[in-house]
Design a protein around this motif. Structure first.
Motif, PDB file in Angstrom:
ATOM      1  N   GLY A  78       5.680 -43.795 -52.934  1.00  0.00           N
ATOM      2  CA  GLY A  78       5.513 -43.555 -51.506  1.00  0.00           C
ATOM      3  C   GLY A  78       5.353 -42.096 -51.142  1.00  0.00           C
ATOM      4  O   GLY A  78       5.187 -41.761 -49.974  1.00  0.00           O
ATOM      5  N   VAL A  79       5.380 -41.229 -52.110  1.00  0.00           N
ATOM      6  CA  VAL A  79       5.198 -39.799 -51.817  1.00  0.00           C
ATOM      7  C   VAL A  79       3.814 -39.377 -52.298  1.00  0.00           C
ATOM      8  O   VAL A  79       3.450 -39.607 -53.445  1.00  0.00           O
ATOM      9  N   GLU A  80       3.037 -38.815 -51.383  1.00  0.00           N
ATOM     10  CA  GLU A  80       1.661 -38.440 -51.713  1.00  0.00           C
ATOM     11  C   GLU A  80       1.604 -37.045 -52.326  1.00  0.00           C
ATOM     12  O   GLU A  80       0.753 -36.737 -53.132  1.00  0.00           O
ATOM     13  N   GLY A  81       2.513 -36.213 -51.876  1.00  0.00           N
ATOM     14  CA  GLY A  81       2.483 -34.816 -52.300  1.00  0.00           C
ATOM     15  C   GLY A  81       3.205 -33.994 -51.258  1.00  0.00           C
ATOM     16  O   GLY A  81       3.875 -34.548 -50.373  1.00  0.00           O
ATOM     17  N   LEU A  82       3.072 -32.682 -51.344  1.00  0.00           N
ATOM     18  CA  LEU A  82       3.779 -31.820 -50.402  1.00  0.00           C
ATOM     19  C   LEU A  82       2.815 -31.334 -49.327  1.00  0.00           C
ATOM     20  O   LEU A  82       1.660 -31.028 -49.605  1.00  0.00           O
ATOM     21  N   GLU A  83       3.325 -31.268 -48.105  1.00  0.00           N
ATOM     22  CA  GLU A  83       2.576 -30.675 -46.992  1.00  0.00           C
ATOM     23  C   GLU A  83       2.476 -29.165 -47.225  1.00  0.00           C
ATOM     24  O   GLU A  83       3.464 -28.521 -47.562  1.00  0.00           O
ATOM     25  N   VAL A  84       1.280 -28.586 -47.077  1.00  0.00           N
ATOM     26  CA  VAL A  84       1.095 -27.187 -47.451  1.00  0.00           C
ATOM     27  C   VAL A  84       1.083 -26.241 -46.245  1.00  0.00           C
ATOM     28  O   VAL A  84       1.486 -25.095 -46.348  1.00  0.00           O
ATOM     29  N   ARG A  85       0.673 -26.752 -45.064  1.00  0.00           N
ATOM     30  CA  ARG A  85       0.388 -25.834 -43.964  1.00  0.00           C
ATOM     31  C   ARG A  85       1.611 -25.005 -43.538  1.00  0.00           C
ATOM     32  O   ARG A  85       1.576 -23.769 -43.552  1.00  0.00           O
ATOM     33  N   GLU A  86       2.709 -25.681 -43.189  1.00  0.00           N
ATOM     34  CA  GLU A  86       3.908 -24.951 -42.749  1.00  0.00           C
ATOM     35  C   GLU A  86       4.441 -24.014 -43.836  1.00  0.00           C
ATOM     36  O   GLU A  86       4.729 -22.842 -43.569  1.00  0.00           O
ATOM     37  N   PRO A  87       4.553 -24.519 -45.073  1.00  0.00           N
ATOM     38  CA  PRO A  87       5.026 -23.605 -46.125  1.00  0.00           C
ATOM     39  C   PRO A  87       4.105 -22.404 -46.310  1.00  0.00           C
ATOM     40  O   PRO A  87       4.580 -21.314 -46.653  1.00  0.00           O
ATOM     41  N   LEU A  88       2.802 -22.586 -46.045  1.00  0.00           N
ATOM     42  CA  LEU A  88       1.896 -21.452 -46.214  1.00  0.00           C
ATOM     43  C   LEU A  88       2.200 -20.370 -45.171  1.00  0.00           C
ATOM     44  O   LEU A  88       2.229 -19.178 -45.482  1.00  0.00           O
ATOM     45  N   ILE A  89       2.452 -20.818 -43.928  1.00  0.00           N
ATOM     46  CA  ILE A  89       2.837 -19.846 -42.886  1.00  0.00           C
ATOM     47  C   ILE A  89       4.116 -19.131 -43.295  1.00  0.00           C
ATOM     48  O   ILE A  89       4.238 -17.907 -43.219  1.00  0.00           O
ATOM     49  N   ASN A  90       5.069 -19.930 -43.782  1.00  0.00           N
ATOM     50  CA  ASN A  90       6.323 -19.362 -44.280  1.00  0.00           C
ATOM     51  C   ASN A  90       6.074 -18.304 -45.341  1.00  0.00           C
ATOM     52  O   ASN A  90       6.684 -17.231 -45.335  1.00  0.00           O
ATOM     53  N   THR A  91       5.161 -18.624 -46.250  1.00  0.00           N
ATOM     54  CA  THR A  91       4.850 -17.707 -47.346  1.00  0.00           C
ATOM     55  C   THR A  91       4.303 -16.396 -46.806  1.00  0.00           C
ATOM     56  O   THR A  91       4.723 -15.314 -47.231  1.00  0.00           O
ATOM     57  N   VAL A 202      12.511 -11.184 -54.633  1.00  0.00           N
ATOM     58  CA  VAL A 202      12.585 -12.522 -54.046  1.00  0.00           C
ATOM     59  C   VAL A 202      11.196 -12.975 -53.590  1.00  0.00           C
ATOM     60  O   VAL A 202      10.824 -14.142 -53.741  1.00  0.00           O
ATOM     61  N   ASP A 203      10.407 -12.037 -53.062  1.00  0.00           N
ATOM     62  CA  ASP A 203       9.060 -12.377 -52.590  1.00  0.00           C
ATOM     63  C   ASP A 203       8.141 -12.749 -53.739  1.00  0.00           C
ATOM     64  O   ASP A 203       7.395 -13.730 -53.670  1.00  0.00           O
ATOM     65  N   VAL A 204       8.188 -11.943 -54.797  1.00  0.00           N
ATOM     66  CA  VAL A 204       7.315 -12.221 -55.945  1.00  0.00           C
ATOM     67  C   VAL A 204       7.654 -13.584 -56.539  1.00  0.00           C
ATOM     68  O   VAL A 204       6.773 -14.396 -56.840  1.00  0.00           O
ATOM     69  N   ILE A 205       8.957 -13.852 -56.658  1.00  0.00           N
ATOM     70  CA  ILE A 205       9.385 -15.150 -57.187  1.00  0.00           C
ATOM     71  C   ILE A 205       8.826 -16.271 -56.311  1.00  0.00           C
ATOM     72  O   ILE A 205       8.335 -17.279 -56.798  1.00  0.00           O
ATOM     73  N   TRP A 206       8.884 -16.047 -54.980  1.00  0.00           N
ATOM     74  CA  TRP A 206       8.405 -17.094 -54.092  1.00  0.00           C
ATOM     75  C   TRP A 206       6.909 -17.363 -54.294  1.00  0.00           C
ATOM     76  O   TRP A 206       6.476 -18.519 -54.281  1.00  0.00           O
ATOM     77  N   VAL A 207       6.140 -16.299 -54.485  1.00  0.00           N
ATOM     78  CA  VAL A 207       4.700 -16.500 -54.659  1.00  0.00           C
ATOM     79  C   VAL A 207       4.440 -17.378 -55.883  1.00  0.00           C
ATOM     80  O   VAL A 207       3.670 -18.347 -55.825  1.00  0.00           O
ATOM     81  N   VAL A 208       5.130 -17.093 -56.980  1.00  0.00           N
ATOM     82  CA  VAL A 208       4.951 -17.916 -58.184  1.00  0.00           C
ATOM     83  C   VAL A 208       5.383 -19.348 -57.904  1.00  0.00           C
ATOM     84  O   VAL A 208       4.705 -20.318 -58.262  1.00  0.00           O
ATOM     85  N   LEU A 209       6.530 -19.463 -57.232  1.00  0.00           N
ATOM     86  CA  LEU A 209       7.074 -20.783 -56.927  1.00  0.00           C
ATOM     87  C   LEU A 209       6.102 -21.578 -56.052  1.00  0.00           C
ATOM     88  O   LEU A 209       5.863 -22.767 -56.280  1.00  0.00           O
ATOM     89  N   PHE A 210       5.524 -20.891 -55.070  1.00  0.00           N
ATOM     90  CA  PHE A 210       4.595 -21.541 -54.144  1.00  0.00           C
ATOM     91  C   PHE A 210       3.369 -22.051 -54.908  1.00  0.00           C
ATOM     92  O   PHE A 210       2.917 -23.177 -54.704  1.00  0.00           O
ATOM     93  N   VAL A 211       2.857 -21.208 -55.783  1.00  0.00           N
ATOM     94  CA  VAL A 211       1.686 -21.625 -56.567  1.00  0.00           C
ATOM     95  C   VAL A 211       2.042 -22.832 -57.429  1.00  0.00           C
ATOM     96  O   VAL A 211       1.298 -23.806 -57.496  1.00  0.00           O
ATOM     97  N   LEU A 212       3.208 -22.775 -58.065  1.00  0.00           N
ATOM     98  CA  LEU A 212       3.593 -23.864 -58.980  1.00  0.00           C
ATOM     99  C   LEU A 212       3.814 -25.177 -58.251  1.00  0.00           C
ATOM    100  O   LEU A 212       3.406 -26.233 -58.725  1.00  0.00           O
ATOM    101  N   THR A 213       4.490 -25.143 -57.104  1.00  0.00           N
ATOM    102  CA  THR A 213       4.879 -26.399 -56.476  1.00  0.00           C
ATOM    103  C   THR A 213       3.891 -26.877 -55.416  1.00  0.00           C
ATOM    104  O   THR A 213       3.606 -28.054 -55.329  1.00  0.00           O
ATOM    105  N   TYR A 214       3.351 -25.946 -54.605  1.00  0.00           N
ATOM    106  CA  TYR A 214       2.517 -26.376 -53.483  1.00  0.00           C
ATOM    107  C   TYR A 214       1.035 -26.346 -53.823  1.00  0.00           C
ATOM    108  O   TYR A 214       0.281 -27.210 -53.414  1.00  0.00           O
TER     109      TYR A 214
END
Lengths: 219, 566
Positions: A78-91, A202-214
């Motif tokens: 039942g899970v299609e994937g992750l929504e990207v738009r809001e997390p992208l703004i966050n990023t 923390v920011d650099v880690i987030w960028v890697v994390l964002f690429v990996l998960t989203y």
């Protein structure tokens, strides 16, 4: 790598002389003299710590990549994937805050305390925006911690990173309060440097994390 | 991140804010406070670690009591599982790591002429976590279900089971304890690396540094690189155990092999974290008791870093029989064997140092010689175990148990004893009793050989490890091993007697009882709180100048005189 082959300790005979500028008034000139030499150790230690800390994330990222490419079950039913738009703004907000904290650092270096506090507060606001956005995202997700390896690793990665963001915010708040203490002008320079470094980390880690998960959603 | 408005006339290399006061020397109370003096912390580490050596040894003797007869008659097999789990965990995390951190604290600042560690408060905090995670681990004996029984490696699926369903269980306490130990070790590693890199005496370039500092740096780098990975694995294990995730549960899509990778990525290098400082201790002591310079100083120093690098790419040799693909086995077989090169270099350097030296067979030297002898033996069985076909045959047998006890006890712990005797006069101000020390050595050598040598034999015959009962054909080897274990228990009596009686009424120690060369021997025994304080000697020659007739530092006679007068 000169610092590795030569000890940075200045002979006691010279360093025992009073610094004519006084370390409190001129943070830039205090390198290698008086109190500044000690502060350098703080940064050395802090950089060593961050390098070590980054390996926890590296281990988690490698684990995530292994699961993602080999686990027989990935997305829960039942899970299609992750929504990207809001997390992208966050990023975007989080990554830009790296620039803002640099502006704060520069203001401090130029001894403009008010300007420093303004940029510093803005960084904190952007970090808070990120954490709140993350919390809202968590609330609206249809899967939980126990939803297979996907759910578990998503929450572990984002949660562990979020913990770092919150730590960074707490450190910033601590330094901000200290900068309001009367009579204490600039000795927190090194603390600001360390927290700022932590924030970039923390920011650099987030960028890697964002690429990996989203970004890397399909497999 | 402590910063202050300290006056510029203070020593620049330490934070001279009002740190918790060391208290007068000789006052026992200062060992029970949050003291930031590295020498106090070092002794605190060593004392508490020796306490846990007794605990771990007691657990071992119960196990050997069980194994003296083939059937499981003394303790229940479930209890036995808990015993070997706790024995391994106590000996590694509560004895060896802390005791070596104790040496780092005692030795590094005086050896490099620094007044203290770079971050004294962080240092004290790292120490005080040690009793905390020690108590947490010991508390697992008291919780329902008893301590963890999944071994010190805690492989899933065994370690993700919680059959009694209690939120606080032995496995959870095990994970918390190991995680806290990791936090403490990282704090220590940051401190030791910073101190070595930034606080050396004037003139002491890296290649004028004593080998112990080289090996400590190499070992602490492994901590910094490996521990985070273990922490990640332990966090995932904790979530699997307590929060219903399935990182390592195949039924939920997880992969138990990934845990093994995380675990061994740290825990194999962890052996080098313990072995490297002991290599350093051998390299320090042989020149003193053979009266010759260390052979191949630079090569020995660099070999430490070769070991650090290689240690990070050998971990899969623990998983040869865990469904590892053949290409991976081959790669890790080769990398594992490569470790024999830098360690072999060190062994040859020590032998060449001893060659034609005037050897003084005092207690520390005896422990060193026996330690190297045992290390060569363990190195040979290590190369055997690195070979995939041999490992698949003897893996999970007593051959492996014999091999790593030869490393961890017969080499590493021998080195610990050697170091305790060698530096005892320096840091307590009292001489130890040589005859008691020799008795301790003889009992330890016979006991450990009797204990661990027959294990190789039993293992080659096929006796599996981690079992409370066994086939009667292995009885002879096990009886010998058990007798050896009890003898090792007896051997601690002269050791402790020696420590306590020497502390109380041993003869006063001169500054340099062994005629050793090194900055720490230019200090009074025991050294004052801040070692050389502001008057740090300038190093003008490399270490180990035995028989070369050159001074180590400028104005050496003045420092020697000052130490004598103190």
């Amino acid at each position: 790598m000169t610092s590795l082959s030569q000890p940075a300790v200045t002979p006691p005979s010279t360093s025992a002389l009073p610094d004519p500028n006084g370390p409190e008034l001129d943070p830039g000139a205090s390198h290698g003299h008086g109190h500044g030499a000690h502060a350098d150790h703080t940064m050395t230690g802090f950089v060593i710590f961050l390098a070590s800390e980054s390996l926890i994330f590296l281990a988690l990222f490698v684990g995530y990549a292994v699961y993602k490419s080999s686990a027989p079950l990935w997305l829960p039913a039942g899970v299609e994937g992750l929504e990207v738009r809001e997390p992208l703004i966050n990023t975007v907000v989080l990554v830009s805050s790296s620039l803002v904290i640099w502006l704060a650092e520069r203001a401090l270096h130029r001894q403009r305390l008010g300007e420093f506090r303004a940029w510093w507060l803005l960084t904190m606001a952007m970090g808070t925006y990120f954490v709140v956005g993350q919390a809202i995202e968590w609330q609206h997700l249809s899967f939980g911690l126990a939803s297979g390896v996907f759910g578990a690793s998503f929450y572990l990665l984002t949660g562990f990173h979020g913990l770092h963001v919150v730590t960074g915010l707490a450190l910033m708040a601590f330094l901000l309060v200290r900068s309001l203490r009367p009579g204490l002008v600039l000795p927190e320079g090194k603390g600001v440097l360390a927290v700022s470094l932590f924030w970039h980390f923390v920011d650099v880690i987030w960028v890697v994390l964002f690429v990996l998960t989203y970004v890397w959603q399909r497999r | 991140m402590a910063s202050s408005t300290s006056s510029p006339s203070l020593d620049p290399r330490v934070l001279k804010e009002p740190l918790p006061m060391p208290g007068p020397q000789g006052n026992w109370r200062r060992y029970f406070t949050f003291n930031t003096d590295a020498k106090v912390i070092g002794i605190q580490y060593i004392a508490v670690a020796l306490l846990f050596l007794l605990v771990g040894g007691l657990l071992a003797m119960i196990m050997r009591g069980e194994l003296i007869t083939p059937p499981a008659d003394l303790v229940d097999p479930t209890v036995y599982n808990g015993l070997y789990t706790m024995h391994g965990t106590v000996m590694l995390f509560l004895f060896l790591f802390p005791v070596l951190n104790g040496f780092n604290n005692l030795l590094i600042p005086p050896m490099i002429g620094a007044p203290d560690m770079a971050f004294p408060r962080l240092n004290a905090l790292a120490f005080w976590l040690f009793p905390v995670f020690g108590v947490i681990l010991m508390a697992s004996f008291l919780v329902p279900g008893g301590p963890s029984g999944s071994g010190w490696w805690a492989y899933p699926p065994l370690s993700t089971q919680n059959p009694l369903g209690h939120a606080i269980n032995g496995q959870l306490l095990w994970i918390l304890s190991v995680a806290l130990s990791g936090v403490s070790s990282i704090m220590g590693a940051v401190n030791f690396c910073t101190t070595i890199l930034r606080m050396r005496a004037p003139g002491m370039g890296l290649f004028k540094m004593p080998i112990f500092c080289w090996t400590a740096l190499a070992a602490q780098l492994i901590q910094l690189m490996g521990l985070p990975v273990l922490t990640a694995g332990a966090a995932m294990l904790l979530f699997d155990l307590s929060f219903g995730t399935s990182f390592f549960k195949p039924e939920g899509g997880g992969d138990p092999m990934l845990y093994q990778h995380f675990f061994w990525f740290y825990s194999h290098p962890a052996v080098y974290v313990m072995a490297l400082p002991i290599f350093g201790i051998f390299s320090e002591l042989f020149p003193v008791y053979a009266r010759k310079p260390l052979f191949g100083y630079k090569v020995v120093a660099i070999a430490s870093f070769a070991i650090t690098v290689l240690s990070l790419i050998v971990w899969v040799h623990h998983m040869f029989y865990s469904g590892t693909p053949q290409w991976m086995r081959n790669v890790f077989m080769v990398t594992t064997m490569l470790i024999a090169v830098p360690t072999g270099i060190k062994v040859f350097a020590w032998i060449a140092t001893l060659w034609r030296g005037s050897i003084r067979l005092s207690t520390p030297m005896l422990f060193c010689l026996a330690g190297v002898f045992n290390f060569i033996f363990a190195g040979i069985t290590g190369v055997m175990l690195a070979t995939v076909p041999v490992d698949i045959h003897v893996g999970n047998t007593y051959f492996v148990v014999g091999h790593f006890h030869y490393i961890i006890f017969n080499m590493i712990t021998f080195g610990v004893f050697a170091a305790i005797y060698h530096w005892f006069p320096k840091f307590t101000g009292r001489m130890y009793y040589e005859s008691l020390g020799k008795l301790h050595f003889i009992l330890t050598f016979i006991g450990s050989t009797l204990n661990f040598l027959p294990m190789h034999w039993a293992g080659l015959m096929g006796m599996p490890r981690r079992v409370a009962s066994y086939d009667p054909e292995f009885a002879t080897a096990n009886v010998l091993a058990s007798l050896g274990a009890f003898l090792l228990g007896v051997a601690t009596i002269p050791f402790l007697l020696n420590l306590v009686s020497s502390l109380v009424r041993g003869p006063k120690a001169p500054p340099n009882p062994w005629n050793a060369i090194g900055l720490e021997w230019l200090l009074p025994s025991p050294p004052p709180a801040e070692n050389f304080e502001d008057d740090v000697p300038t190093v003008i020659s490399g270490p180990y100048g035995y028989g070369l007739g050159r001074p180590l530092v400028e104005d050496q006679e003045r420092f020697e005189r000052r130490a004598l007068e103190a």
